[in-house]
Design a protein around this motif. Structure first.
Motif, mmCIF file in Angstrom:
data_model
loop_
_atom_site.group_PDB
_atom_site.id
_atom_site.type_symbol
_atom_site.label_atom_id
_atom_site.label_comp_id
_atom_site.label_asym_id
_atom_site.label_seq_id
_atom_site.Cartn_x
_atom_site.Cartn_y
_atom_site.Cartn_z
ATOM 1 N N LYS A 82 0.827 -1.209 0.000
ATOM 2 C CA LYS A 82 0.000 0.000 0.000
ATOM 3 C C LYS A 82 0.859 1.256 0.000
ATOM 4 O O LYS A 82 0.534 2.238 -0.682
ATOM 5 C CB LYS A 82 -0.921 0.011 1.219
ATOM 6 C CG LYS A 82 -2.055 -0.978 1.159
ATOM 7 C CD LYS A 82 -2.874 -0.901 2.434
ATOM 8 C CE LYS A 82 -3.894 -1.992 2.511
ATOM 9 N NZ LYS A 82 -4.613 -1.995 3.797
ATOM 10 N N LEU A 83 1.949 1.233 0.739
ATOM 11 C CA LEU A 83 2.859 2.385 0.768
ATOM 12 C C LEU A 83 3.489 2.619 -0.607
ATOM 13 O O LEU A 83 3.591 3.758 -1.071
ATOM 14 C CB LEU A 83 3.941 2.165 1.828
ATOM 15 C CG LEU A 83 4.915 3.307 2.064
ATOM 16 C CD1 LEU A 83 4.179 4.524 2.597
ATOM 17 C CD2 LEU A 83 5.991 2.882 3.037
ATOM 18 N N ILE A 84 3.882 1.552 -1.268
ATOM 19 C CA ILE A 84 4.425 1.671 -2.629
ATOM 20 C C ILE A 84 3.357 2.213 -3.584
ATOM 21 O O ILE A 84 3.648 3.050 -4.455
ATOM 22 C CB ILE A 84 4.986 0.310 -3.102
ATOM 23 C CG1 ILE A 84 6.219 -0.070 -2.263
ATOM 24 C CG2 ILE A 84 5.348 0.335 -4.572
ATOM 25 C CD1 ILE A 84 6.738 -1.468 -2.517
ATOM 26 N N LEU A 91 3.628 9.852 -7.968
ATOM 27 C CA LEU A 91 4.384 10.021 -9.212
ATOM 28 C C LEU A 91 3.451 10.306 -10.397
ATOM 29 O O LEU A 91 3.802 11.100 -11.279
ATOM 30 C CB LEU A 91 5.241 8.789 -9.488
ATOM 31 C CG LEU A 91 6.430 8.599 -8.551
ATOM 32 C CD1 LEU A 91 7.083 7.238 -8.779
ATOM 33 C CD2 LEU A 91 7.448 9.710 -8.732
ATOM 34 N N VAL A 92 2.296 9.692 -10.424
ATOM 35 C CA VAL A 92 1.327 9.967 -11.491
ATOM 36 C C VAL A 92 0.858 11.417 -11.415
ATOM 37 O O VAL A 92 0.787 12.119 -12.437
ATOM 38 C CB VAL A 92 0.130 8.985 -11.412
ATOM 39 C CG1 VAL A 92 -1.010 9.427 -12.297
ATOM 40 C CG2 VAL A 92 0.570 7.582 -11.782
ATOM 41 N N GLN A 123 11.032 6.810 -12.572
ATOM 42 C CA GLN A 123 10.843 6.448 -11.165
ATOM 43 C C GLN A 123 9.570 5.616 -10.994
ATOM 44 O O GLN A 123 9.547 4.688 -10.187
ATOM 45 C CB GLN A 123 10.775 7.706 -10.299
ATOM 46 C CG GLN A 123 10.894 7.440 -8.826
ATOM 47 C CD GLN A 123 12.270 6.917 -8.456
ATOM 48 O OE1 GLN A 123 13.283 7.438 -8.905
ATOM 49 N NE2 GLN A 123 12.288 5.889 -7.642
ATOM 50 N N PHE A 124 8.547 5.918 -11.754
ATOM 51 C CA PHE A 124 7.314 5.121 -11.718
ATOM 52 C C PHE A 124 7.593 3.684 -12.153
ATOM 53 O O PHE A 124 7.121 2.732 -11.522
ATOM 54 C CB PHE A 124 6.245 5.753 -12.605
ATOM 55 C CG PHE A 124 4.929 5.028 -12.566
ATOM 56 C CD1 PHE A 124 3.995 5.331 -11.589
ATOM 57 C CD2 PHE A 124 4.623 4.051 -13.504
ATOM 58 C CE1 PHE A 124 2.780 4.669 -11.539
ATOM 59 C CE2 PHE A 124 3.421 3.379 -13.462
ATOM 60 C CZ PHE A 124 2.488 3.684 -12.474
ATOM 61 N N VAL A 125 8.360 3.529 -13.216
ATOM 62 C CA VAL A 125 8.679 2.184 -13.709
ATOM 63 C C VAL A 125 9.516 1.415 -12.693
ATOM 64 O O VAL A 125 9.259 0.231 -12.422
ATOM 65 C CB VAL A 125 9.395 2.272 -15.079
ATOM 66 C CG1 VAL A 125 9.949 0.932 -15.498
ATOM 67 C CG2 VAL A 125 8.444 2.807 -16.138
ATOM 68 N N LEU A 126 10.498 2.079 -12.093
ATOM 69 C CA LEU A 126 11.315 1.416 -11.072
ATOM 70 C C LEU A 126 10.469 1.034 -9.849
ATOM 71 O O LEU A 126 10.653 -0.040 -9.269
ATOM 72 C CB LEU A 126 12.472 2.315 -10.652
ATOM 73 C CG LEU A 126 13.585 2.492 -11.680
ATOM 74 C CD1 LEU A 126 14.554 3.592 -11.242
ATOM 75 C CD2 LEU A 126 14.317 1.189 -11.890
#
Length: 170
Positions: A82-84, A91-92, A123-126
């Motif tokens: 949930k934190l992730i 980021l979105v 950063q979203f992809v990572l």
């Protein structure tokens, strides 16, 4: 010569051309439409179809679907995941704001916009990769990768990504 009359399949019963004849063993109907089902049969079938349609309408209701999705997410998802997810949502929002700023205000230092937007998408992809590797439901696919190793890969990838983004700005 007299015209021939059509013959029926039961020769023992007399036939009248415009009425129905009922005998103890067979019923012959001529020139009448198909009989309508009884009223009790209609109410039974309509009540069963209305109950199935109400079930379909409640399962197709977007509000009910979203409510079930949210309660299932709250109940089944671990706190770490949930934190992730919250960070990915952030980021979105940042990416949308950067793009809206570029469209509305302008993109004078275009390389700065590209660098910032690329950093957000990267950063979203990572983070999505980290979420997949640390999700307990995916432990069968990542047997050899521990949570610490996945986080170390995430940090190293983020450092490399931001190094390139800062160098791209000049």
């Amino acid at each position: 010569m007299a015209p021939k009359r059509p013959t029926t399949s039961t020769p023992s019963t007399p036939s009248k051309p415009s009425s129905s004849t009922t005998s103890s063993s067979t019923t012959t109907t001529t020139s009448t439409p198909n009989p309508q089902p009884s009223k009790s049969a209609l109410t039974t079938s309509s009540s069963s179809s209305s109950s199935s349609s109400s079930t379909q309408s409640s399962s197709n209701n977007p509000q009910v679907i979203l409510q079930q999705l949210w309660t299932s997410y709250q109940r089944r998802t671990p706190q770490r995941v949930k934190l992730i997810d919250v960070f990915m949502g952030f980021l979105v929002v940042v990416g949308v704001l950067q793009f809206a700023y570029c469209v509305l205000v302008g993109n004078y230092p275009f390389n700065a916009f590209l660098s910032g937007f690329s950093a957000t998408v990267g950063q979203f992809v990572l983070t999505a990769s980290l979420r997949i590797q640390t999700n307990p439901e995916n432990k069968d696919e990542f047997k050899t990768v521990s949570h610490e190793r996945a986080f170390a890969d995430f940090v190293l990838g983020s450092l490399i990504l931001h190094f390139f983004c800062v160098n791209f700005i000049n």
